[in-house]
Design an enzyme around this catalytic site. Sequence first.
Site, short mmCIF file in Angstrom:
data_model
loop_
_atom_site.label_atom_id
_atom_site.label_comp_id
_atom_site.label_asym_id
_atom_site.label_seq_id
_atom_site.Cartn_x
_atom_site.Cartn_y
_atom_site.Cartn_z
N HIS A 124 0.82 -1.21 0.00
CA HIS A 124 0.00 0.00 0.00
C HIS A 124 0.85 1.26 0.00
O HIS A 124 0.54 2.23 -0.69
CB HIS A 124 -0.92 0.01 1.22
CG HIS A 124 -2.19 -0.75 1.01
ND1 HIS A 124 -2.92 -1.28 2.04
CD2 HIS A 124 -2.86 -1.07 -0.12
CE1 HIS A 124 -3.99 -1.89 1.56
NE2 HIS A 124 -3.97 -1.78 0.26
N ARG B 179 -10.58 -1.12 -10.98
CA ARG B 179 -10.71 -2.07 -9.87
C ARG B 179 -12.08 -1.88 -9.20
O ARG B 179 -12.22 -1.03 -8.32
CB ARG B 179 -9.60 -1.84 -8.85
CG ARG B 179 -8.18 -1.97 -9.38
CD ARG B 179 -7.21 -1.75 -8.23
NE ARG B 179 -5.83 -1.87 -8.62
CZ ARG B 179 -5.03 -0.84 -8.91
NH1 ARG B 179 -5.52 0.39 -8.86
NH2 ARG B 179 -3.77 -1.03 -9.23
N ASN C 132 1.58 -8.20 -10.82
CA ASN C 132 1.77 -8.31 -9.37
C ASN C 132 1.45 -9.72 -8.89
O ASN C 132 2.27 -10.38 -8.25
CB ASN C 132 0.88 -7.31 -8.64
CG ASN C 132 1.12 -5.88 -9.08
OD1 ASN C 132 2.12 -5.57 -9.70
ND2 ASN C 132 0.18 -5.01 -8.77
N CYS D 2 -1.40 -4.58 -16.93
CA CYS D 2 -2.02 -3.62 -16.01
C CYS D 2 -1.44 -3.72 -14.61
O CYS D 2 -1.95 -3.13 -13.67
CB CYS D 2 -3.54 -3.82 -15.96
SG CYS D 2 -4.05 -5.43 -15.31
#
EC number: 2.7.3.9
Length: 556
Positions: free
Chosen positions: A186, A288, A438, A486
């Site tokens: 984060h 998202r 990711n 992405c």
Amino acid sequence: METTLRGVGVSHGVAIGEVRHMGTAVLEPPAKQIPADEAEREQGRARQAVEAVAADLVARGNLAGGEAQHVLEAQAMMAQDPELIADVDRRIAVGSTAERGVYDAFAAYRALLANAGEYLAGRVADLDDVRNRIVARLLGVPMPGVPDSDEPYVLIARDLAPADTALLDPTLVLGFVTEEGGPTSHSAILARALGVPAVVALPGAGEIAEGTVVAVDGSTGEIFVEPSQEKRAEMESASAARKAALSAVTGPGATSDGHKVPLLANVGGPGDVPAALEAGAEGVGLFRTEFLFLDDSKQAPSEEKQVEAYRAVLEAFPEGRVVVRVLDAGADKPLEFLTPADEPNPALGVRGLRSLLDHPDVLRTQLTALSRAAEGLPVYLEVMAPMVADRADAKAFADACREAGLQAKFGAMVEIPSAALRARSILQEVEFLSLGTNDLAQYTFAADRQVGAVARLQDPWQPALLDLVALSAEAARAESKSCGVCGEAASDPLLACVLTGLGVTSLSMGAASIPYVRATLAKHTLAQCERAASAARAADSADEARLAAQAVLSGE
């Protein structure tokens, strides 16, 4: 004497200034017993503190806006988790003070996650921050936080909680360095959103003395401690040249010889749209939608609420491309109405498309809402499913889209190695692929994306990961279909050139990274990008791959 340290660069830019450390405090309350007749009062104190902290997190999110708002709202939900509150009540009922009950309940939950090896362990820093805020309020002591300074500085911390990162003042915090975290934590994501240079996963960063001058390169991950005047001048010159290059290149993404590479933005909702437009995004490569669902973990948002949120984003890109990812729940984004509560390892269980296929009503409502939101708009809507493993998954999703009457392209995310290995098979059912680098790195290397100790395996320059990207892009080319990226890999300008050379057809990233990627692509031909990609894949490590590609693109 100048020394050089290396962590993981997660947010572009150069910062030179004196070190200030994140404030710390001992927040473990004493373990003392209370009389039984005080339990109800202590339970009331605990609940008041929980509600106050949750409200503060929501308020901070409202101030920050964008992606930070979604993260902080999720933290507020964590603070109000019914099971945690019930555990606090139980501990107080048998004699704990309010602050000790909170501390021990959170500790038990933390240990449970760690011992189970769950993907949710990646949110331990967030959990600790919530606990500290509640306990600090109960003890009546200041929260550890960003230091008070009138002069700009470089912030060093063990880790930065979202509540701290979201409200950093870029005019005072020149950049930050953390010992923990990874490229997709984060703090890294929010640093990119703020445009603050940042380096994470640097062991020993906390040992750099207060007031020491450091130079931080958020692109390379290098930290120069007590840099020489020559090094400062070199970095400042490079930074100025970079800024000049950014402002000189405008328009759609393309290589110097005209090969088009659309540059799209990753967004979590309407709040992220202004920054994307300002950066010149050509559309949205990853919407998202789960943040809309996280507003209430007990039930799905109504169809009307979904239509409103989707249309606000779609209207912002008339005649542009907007790629929507349907709800990606599970693992670190659990929803009571959707995800199992007793999975031993949610990251390898029922998450993403698997959850939606188990709850077809939730998927049908979302697809219907998307169809309604796009009615009458000239936008090019594309809808993709997360966590697609094989052709059967892709077919199930495409069938659901058709049954909902959705007039859009249907796609599949490549986040699991099996999807990359069988990409051509999957493309028999869908019209495009989108690589979520990711999670693809996480599943390829068995390396949790939030754990600093395995950050090197989350490096998107890992040759094995590049091989999987190449397989996917080659399959798409063979089927005359598109294959975008992405994941956070797209935000690295040098790697963006390599991805282009691998055959990726579009790149989507946080808005702050778009100008950097646009300027770097514009300096190189497609042939150079292809040679750089070949050199990177021939390497044996991420560092070697990065250096090999850099050598090709710099003409060495």
